[in-house]
Design an enzyme around this catalytic site. Structure first.
Site, mmCIF file in Angstrom:
data_model
loop_
_atom_site.group_PDB
_atom_site.id
_atom_site.type_symbol
_atom_site.label_atom_id
_atom_site.label_comp_id
_atom_site.label_asym_id
_atom_site.label_seq_id
_atom_site.Cartn_x
_atom_site.Cartn_y
_atom_site.Cartn_z
ATOM 1 N N LYS A 37 -31.412 -19.008 -37.868
ATOM 2 C CA LYS A 37 -32.619 -18.650 -38.643
ATOM 3 C C LYS A 37 -32.603 -19.259 -40.046
ATOM 4 C CE LYS A 37 -30.836 -14.158 -40.189
ATOM 5 N NZ LYS A 37 -30.128 -14.680 -41.357
ATOM 6 N N GLY A 42 -23.800 -22.759 -40.933
ATOM 7 C CA GLY A 42 -22.548 -22.303 -41.545
ATOM 8 C C GLY A 42 -22.408 -20.799 -41.687
ATOM 9 N N GLY A 182 -16.307 -0.651 -55.069
ATOM 10 C CA GLY A 182 -15.572 -0.995 -53.857
ATOM 11 C C GLY A 182 -14.448 -1.971 -54.167
ATOM 12 N N GLU A 205 -13.232 2.513 -56.978
ATOM 13 C CA GLU A 205 -12.895 2.629 -55.559
ATOM 14 C C GLU A 205 -12.852 4.108 -55.173
ATOM 15 O OE1 GLU A 205 -12.331 0.742 -52.677
ATOM 16 O OE2 GLU A 205 -11.992 2.741 -51.843
ATOM 17 N N GLY A 273 -18.670 -2.765 -48.194
ATOM 18 C CA GLY A 273 -18.600 -3.052 -46.766
ATOM 19 C C GLY A 273 -19.856 -3.759 -46.273
ATOM 20 N N HIS A 447 14.267 -26.072 -48.294
ATOM 21 C CA HIS A 447 14.551 -25.605 -49.646
ATOM 22 C C HIS A 447 14.299 -26.735 -50.631
ATOM 23 C CE1 HIS A 447 16.525 -23.514 -52.926
ATOM 24 N NE2 HIS A 447 17.191 -24.637 -53.183
HETATM 25 P P1 NAD Z 1 -14.358 -3.334 -47.255
HETATM 26 O O1 NAD Z 1 -14.802 -2.372 -46.236
HETATM 27 O O2 NAD Z 1 -13.169 -4.151 -47.013
HETATM 28 O O3 NAD Z 1 -14.129 -2.575 -48.642
HETATM 29 C C1 NAD Z 1 -15.103 -1.740 -49.201
HETATM 30 C C2 NAD Z 1 -14.418 -0.781 -50.130
HETATM 31 O O4 NAD Z 1 -15.414 -0.010 -50.774
HETATM 32 C C3 NAD Z 1 -13.509 0.218 -49.396
HETATM 33 O O5 NAD Z 1 -12.260 0.227 -50.020
HETATM 34 C C4 NAD Z 1 -14.245 1.538 -49.547
HETATM 35 O O6 NAD Z 1 -13.367 2.636 -49.662
HETATM 36 C C5 NAD Z 1 -15.013 1.334 -50.836
HETATM 37 N N1 NAD Z 1 -16.230 2.130 -50.945
HETATM 38 C C6 NAD Z 1 -17.130 2.396 -49.978
HETATM 39 N N2 NAD Z 1 -18.139 3.147 -50.479
HETATM 40 C C7 NAD Z 1 -17.863 3.353 -51.792
HETATM 41 C C8 NAD Z 1 -18.521 4.037 -52.855
HETATM 42 N N3 NAD Z 1 -19.675 4.658 -52.673
HETATM 43 N N4 NAD Z 1 -17.934 4.044 -54.079
HETATM 44 C C9 NAD Z 1 -16.755 3.407 -54.288
HETATM 45 N N5 NAD Z 1 -16.098 2.738 -53.315
HETATM 46 C C10 NAD Z 1 -16.637 2.709 -52.086
HETATM 47 O O7 NAD Z 1 -15.659 -4.235 -47.563
HETATM 48 P P2 NAD Z 1 -15.865 -5.526 -48.441
HETATM 49 O O8 NAD Z 1 -14.807 -5.692 -49.464
HETATM 50 O O9 NAD Z 1 -17.290 -5.443 -48.858
HETATM 51 O O10 NAD Z 1 -15.696 -6.677 -47.380
HETATM 52 C C11 NAD Z 1 -16.492 -6.696 -46.209
HETATM 53 C C12 NAD Z 1 -15.766 -7.339 -45.057
HETATM 54 O O11 NAD Z 1 -15.586 -8.705 -45.320
HETATM 55 C C13 NAD Z 1 -14.391 -6.730 -44.841
HETATM 56 O O12 NAD Z 1 -14.119 -6.644 -43.486
HETATM 57 C C14 NAD Z 1 -13.489 -7.715 -45.489
HETATM 58 O O13 NAD Z 1 -12.204 -7.733 -44.951
HETATM 59 C C15 NAD Z 1 -14.220 -9.021 -45.257
HETATM 60 N N6 NAD Z 1 -13.857 -9.960 -46.305
HETATM 61 C C16 NAD Z 1 -12.714 -10.645 -46.170
HETATM 62 C C17 NAD Z 1 -12.309 -11.486 -47.155
HETATM 63 C C18 NAD Z 1 -11.040 -12.255 -46.983
HETATM 64 O O14 NAD Z 1 -10.558 -12.343 -45.868
HETATM 65 N N7 NAD Z 1 -10.465 -12.776 -48.038
HETATM 66 C C19 NAD Z 1 -13.044 -11.641 -48.319
HETATM 67 C C20 NAD Z 1 -14.206 -10.916 -48.432
HETATM 68 C C21 NAD Z 1 -14.610 -10.071 -47.408
#
Ligand code: NAD
Length: 468
Positions: A37, A42, A182, A205, A273, A447
């Site tokens: 879409k 990507g 978060g 958090e 999230g 090493h």
């Molecule tokens: P996440 O679910 O990993 O983390 C969201 C965090 O927000 C959680 O720790 C949660 O406890 C907190 N949270 C939720 N509601 C809240 C609130 N009302 N107030 C305060 N804290 C709250 O989600 P994300 O960081 O948005 O990432 C999304 C997805 O994308 C995840 O699966 C993540 O692993 C993935 N991601 C991966 C990478 C990577 O591999 N480097 C990078 C970015 C995102």
């Protein structure tokens, strides 16, 4: 013309799940089309996720190197971040790789169909193109790879002072202050990036620790490191209200001690999230089973609708990670093409967070091992004892290895420190091959390298240590 609209495989979505699946399908001799879409190929990872984020994180790393130049005996003179140039470098990287997928599609004779696809009955998809009349495709097999989008807090809309992973990547200026809601991977990576660009960053958090999916000891260590970099962190903080105003955004929250607090900042990033993108797919009319918006699949990524597979962030109970999506695509396509394949073992899916210092892990955390009643031995090796880390000037952090008490099989590896998002490959392959810590101890490691810290970590499982 009619033949052109019939395919062995139609993939919906061109993210790392979808485009990998399409190319592998073509390599297996299937006729393949991809419906996308967006105007570019990507998906989230390449356009507004992993790649642009890591590109800007690299700018932060380069800036750090300049800041520490003196330490390496270099007089750097005056330097500063050129934000528009950093942005255009990031955009070039994204465009190069998006064009790269276009090239690969042409090479493999994969048809790129622009538009929104929806289920139109068994073996059929309707496509609404950006212009012109809708049409149908016939597909012997369909792979749904439509991905996810940032979840916002109730009543909030992205734009202006309220950012998600999308808007934060193309800000006109580096904000003076930023509140991040978060402390998962998104929150921690942007905190680590913007603090180094000079922004005053606060992380809120809800759970008791940052990067809560990681081993507790890793969470503690990264929290300490981020605080040292002057990021303000409130864990156990429940956000009550976000009020964007003309000059500032106000974020009210209940702190861990139960007291009401409020912060003001130029911008707020919501990183709580992601939710699956399934709206408009008309799946209600199919036998695909949904679980809180996610699609239920079996180990071969089959949904309840014959011939329809799902991969990536829309899959129920699977990690929302680009590399998981790509590998799910490999499983789905191999199954479609009748090639030998095993379902994925998600316990062996590595997690990487590209903050400073980096965090990476694979397998069970100590808590998860305890919860399963496993008897394990834990070893830990600090990068302080690794000579290459000292050469790099990055000896923060450690590797912690958990191994089965009886036979030494590695159960989990948790790392924080230099290059660990690369080092996790050895741990992942080792666990895939069910290697034991003893076998790792007998593996010659070059090493001086950072990765020889894995050898030291394996030794430490048995209480043996040379470099500490
Ligand atoms: P996440 O679910 O990993 O983390 C969201 C965090 O927000 C959680 O720790 C949660 O406890 C907190 N949270 C939720 N509601 C809240 C609130 N009302 N107030 C305060 N804290 C709250 O989600 P994300 O960081 O948005 O990432 C999304 C997805 O994308 C995840 O699966 C993540 O692993 C993935 N991601 C991966 C990478 C990577 O591999 N480097 C990078 C970015 C995102």
């Amino acid at each position: 013309m009619a033949d052109k609209r019939k395919f062995d495989l139609v993939v919906v979505g061109s993210g790392p799940g979808g485009y990998w699946a399409a190319i592998r399908g073509a390599e297996y001799g299937l006729s393949v089309a991809v419906v996308e879409k967006d105007a570019r190929l990507g998906g989230t990872c390449l356009l507004v996720g992993c790649i642009p984020t890591k590109a800007l994180l690299h700018n932060a790393e380069v800036l750090d190197t300049f800041r520490r130049a003196q330490e390496f005996g270099i007089r750097a003179g005056e330097f500063s971040l050129d934000w528009p140039l950093a942005q255009s470098r990031k955009d070039k990287i994204v465009n190069k790789h998006s064009k790269g997928i276009e090239f690969l599609f042409r090479k493999h004779k994969i048809e790129w169909i622009k538009g929104r696809a929806s289920w139109a009955g068994p073996g059929r998809l309707a496509v609404a193109p950006p212009e012109g009349a809708a049409f149908e495709l016939e597909a012997k097999n369909i792979i749904l790879a439509t991905g996810s989008e940032a979840r916002l807090l109730p009543g909030l809309k992205a734009g202006g002072r309220v950012l998600t992973n999308v808007e934060i990547l193309s800000l006109k200026d580096v904000p003076k202050s930023l509140v991040i809601i978060g402390a998962g991977a998104v929150g921690v990576e942007f905190a680590s990036m913007y603090v180094r660009f000079g922004t005053q960053v606060t992380l809120l958090e809800m759970l008791p620790r940052v990067l809560p999916v990681e081993d507790e000891e890793i969470s503690r260590e990264i929290e300490k490191a981020l605080k040292k970099q002057k990021i303000a962190i409130h864990t156990g903080a429940r956000v009550e209200k976000v009020e964007p105003g003309p000059d500032k955004v106000k974020v009210s929250f209940t702190a861990a001690d139960g007291k009401a607090q409020a912060l003001e900042a130029e911008q707020v990033l919501v990183a709580v999230g992601r939710k699956p993108v399934t709206e408009g797919l008309n799946l209600e009319a199919s036998r695909v089973q949904l679980e809180r918006g996610f699609l239920r699949t079996d180990g071969f990524m089959r949904t309840g609708e014959p011939g329809v597979y799902a991969i990536g962030d829309i899959v129920a109970g699977a990690p929302q990670l680009a590399h998981a999506a790509s590998m799910e695509g490999m499983v789905a396509v191999a199954h479609i093409a009748g090639r030998p394949i095993q379902p994925l073992d998600y316990r062996l899916c590595p997690n990487c967070t590209y903050c400073e210092p980096q965090v990476a892990s694979v397998g069970l955390t100590e808590q998860a091992a305890r919860d399963r009643g496993l008897r394990y031995k834990a070893g830990k090796f600090s990068f302080a004892g690794n000579s290459k880390a000292t050469i790099l000037g990055q000896h923060e952090g450690f590797i912690k290895m958990l191994a089965d008490e009886k036979d030494g099989t590695i159960l989990g590896v948790h790392m924080i420190g230099p290059l660990v998002t690369e080092l996790v490959s050895e741990a992942t392959l080792g666990m895939q091959l069910q290697v034991s810590a003893d076998e790792l101890m007998q593996t010659i490691h070059a090493h001086p390298t950072v990765y020889e810290a894995m050898l030291d970590a394996a030794n430490s499982v048995y209480g043996l240590t040379i470099n500490m």
